[in-house]
Motif scaffolding. Sequence first.
Motif, PDB file in Angstrom:
ATOM      1  N   GLY A 132     -39.079  62.401 102.021  1.00 56.98           N
ATOM      2  CA  GLY A 132     -40.156  63.034 101.994  1.00 56.98           C
ATOM      3  C   GLY A 132     -41.339  62.326 101.069  1.00 56.98           C
ATOM      4  N   GLY A 133     -42.518  62.482 101.442  1.00 58.75           N
ATOM      5  CA  GLY A 133     -43.760  62.019 100.398  1.00 58.75           C
ATOM      6  C   GLY A 133     -44.019  62.800  99.336  1.00 58.75           C
ATOM      7  N   ALA A 134     -45.298  62.216  98.931  1.00 63.61           N
ATOM      8  CA  ALA A 134     -45.858  63.058  97.689  1.00 63.61           C
ATOM      9  C   ALA A 134     -46.823  64.013  98.065  1.00 63.61           C
ATOM     10  CB  ALA A 134     -46.926  61.998  97.234  1.00 63.61           C
ATOM     11  N   ASN A 135     -46.937  64.440  99.472  1.00 60.90           N
ATOM     12  CA  ASN A 135     -47.698  65.454 100.055  1.00 60.90           C
ATOM     13  C   ASN A 135     -46.855  66.892 100.348  1.00 60.90           C
ATOM     14  OD1 ASN A 135     -46.125  64.436 102.045  1.00 60.90           O
ATOM     15  ND2 ASN A 135     -47.902  64.521 103.600  1.00 60.90           N
ATOM     16  N   LYS A 136     -45.651  66.656  99.322  1.00 63.51           N
ATOM     17  CA  LYS A 136     -44.621  67.781  99.689  1.00 63.51           C
ATOM     18  C   LYS A 136     -44.076  67.896 101.058  1.00 63.51           C
ATOM     19  CE  LYS A 136     -46.663  70.725  96.085  1.00 63.51           C
ATOM     20  NZ  LYS A 136     -46.999  71.784  95.493  1.00 63.51           N
ATOM     21  N   LYS A 137     -44.181  67.064 101.870  1.00 63.25           N
ATOM     22  CA  LYS A 137     -43.656  66.973 103.288  1.00 63.25           C
ATOM     23  C   LYS A 137     -41.973  66.609 103.088  1.00 63.25           C
ATOM     24  CE  LYS A 137     -43.643  65.158 107.981  1.00 63.25           C
ATOM     25  NZ  LYS A 137     -44.109  63.937 108.500  1.00 63.25           N
ATOM     26  N   ARG A 138     -41.286  67.518 103.453  1.00 69.15           N
ATOM     27  CA  ARG A 138     -39.579  67.179 103.340  1.00 69.15           C
ATOM     28  C   ARG A 138     -39.106  66.042 104.124  1.00 69.15           C
ATOM     29  NH1 ARG A 138     -36.810  71.213 101.068  1.00 69.15           N
ATOM     30  NH2 ARG A 138     -38.011  73.263 100.537  1.00 69.15           N
ATOM     31  N   GLY A 139     -38.309  65.498 103.661  1.00 68.85           N
ATOM     32  CA  GLY A 139     -37.556  64.307 104.389  1.00 68.85           C
ATOM     33  C   GLY A 139     -36.438  64.831 105.350  1.00 68.85           C
ATOM     34  N   LEU A 140     -35.807  63.844 105.742  1.00 69.13           N
ATOM     35  CA  LEU A 140     -34.846  63.976 106.806  1.00 69.13           C
ATOM     36  C   LEU A 140     -33.396  64.403 106.286  1.00 69.13           C
ATOM     37  CD1 LEU A 140     -35.236  60.521 108.880  1.00 69.13           C
ATOM     38  CD2 LEU A 140     -35.852  62.871 109.556  1.00 69.13           C
ATOM     39  N   ILE A 141     -33.190  64.349 104.639  1.00 62.40           N
ATOM     40  CA  ILE A 141     -32.114  64.762 103.958  1.00 62.40           C
ATOM     41  C   ILE A 141     -32.449  65.913 103.268  1.00 62.40           C
ATOM     42  CG2 ILE A 141     -30.758  62.727 104.444  1.00 62.40           C
ATOM     43  CD1 ILE A 141     -31.388  61.987 101.510  1.00 62.40           C
ATOM     44  N   PRO A 142     -31.651  67.047 103.280  1.00 57.64           N
ATOM     45  CA  PRO A 142     -31.891  68.008 102.303  1.00 57.64           C
ATOM     46  C   PRO A 142     -32.043  67.564 100.886  1.00 57.64           C
ATOM     47  CG  PRO A 142     -29.853  68.512 103.599  1.00 57.64           C
ATOM     48  CD  PRO A 142     -30.346  66.980 103.741  1.00 57.64           C
ATOM     49  N   GLU A 143     -32.835  68.432  99.993  1.00 55.93           N
ATOM     50  CA  GLU A 143     -32.996  68.262  98.500  1.00 55.93           C
ATOM     51  C   GLU A 143     -31.757  68.224  97.660  1.00 55.93           C
ATOM     52  OE1 GLU A 143     -35.795  71.030  96.864  1.00 55.93           O
ATOM     53  OE2 GLU A 143     -37.366  70.018  97.889  1.00 55.93           O
ATOM     54  N   GLN A 144     -30.817  68.765  98.079  1.00 56.92           N
ATOM     55  CA  GLN A 144     -29.521  69.056  97.420  1.00 56.92           C
ATOM     56  C   GLN A 144     -28.738  67.688  97.463  1.00 56.92           C
ATOM     57  OE1 GLN A 144     -28.813  71.320  95.450  1.00 56.92           O
ATOM     58  NE2 GLN A 144     -27.006  70.062  94.713  1.00 56.92           N
ATOM     59  N   ASN A 145     -28.908  66.921  98.728  1.00 58.85           N
ATOM     60  CA  ASN A 145     -28.005  65.772  99.035  1.00 58.85           C
ATOM     61  C   ASN A 145     -28.929  64.649  98.215  1.00 58.85           C
ATOM     62  OD1 ASN A 145     -26.794  67.128 100.757  1.00 58.85           O
ATOM     63  ND2 ASN A 145     -27.085  66.050 102.751  1.00 58.85           N
ATOM     64  N   ILE A 146     -30.297  64.753  98.049  1.00 59.31           N
ATOM     65  CA  ILE A 146     -30.873  63.830  97.175  1.00 59.31           C
ATOM     66  C   ILE A 146     -30.506  63.712  95.839  1.00 59.31           C
ATOM     67  CG2 ILE A 146     -33.276  63.259  96.331  1.00 59.31           C
ATOM     68  CD1 ILE A 146     -34.526  64.525  98.956  1.00 59.31           C
TER      69      ILE A 146
END
Length: 226
Positions: free
Chosen positions: A102-116
Amino acid sequence: MIRTDIGEMVVSVKKNGALRCKINNYVFIPSFENLSKLGEPAEIINAYTVLLSNSEHEAMTRFREPYSYLIKYINEKQQLKLQTAKRVLRCCCDVDITDLIGGANKKRGLIPEQNIFLLAKTLLDYGVAGRAKVRISQRNENTSYSSEFKITDHINNARVHLGLSLDEAKKLTMTEYILLMANKFPDNDGMTRDEYDKVVSDYQELRRKRLAEAKTKAKTEAKAAQ
């Protein structure tokens, strides 16, 4: 080749294109060179501390009512941990991982936050703490806490004691560094903690057995004397 035993990791993501399914591989390496991008020695330890912290969970379990200041505290801690985890991942990967995290614009990435969180912490486990199973005697155990992770010292030690070039030493992870140093300088200075604990446990078990046998013998002799 990805060496998971020293902390190298790969995340594979499928992306559906017009003609076929494309797989993007993101390789993460917690090498000395990559971790130095996190900043000064104290900043590296601070990042690790943030990821190890569980203060927001403790706050949630301590208070039953969702007070506004508590919610704000938890959100702040979660955001700090997330930003720290993303920074670790960016430092350990040579390509742009915006789509992944995900980027700085709060857009979520392809993997969940917990995995990050999990991926970043595991990288620092291998890259800072070192996940090497080596023999360390009790007298040589280092139980002290360091507020700094001095990468330069480890790189210099690898060059002097292992004969590596600067480029080779910079590409080591802490786990690989520990394994190589242990192979070069094996620790035979007394028993390890596990070995000592086993000796004590075996002795206590033998002592209990002998006491039980002695009591049984004493009861037998007492009956015979009656």
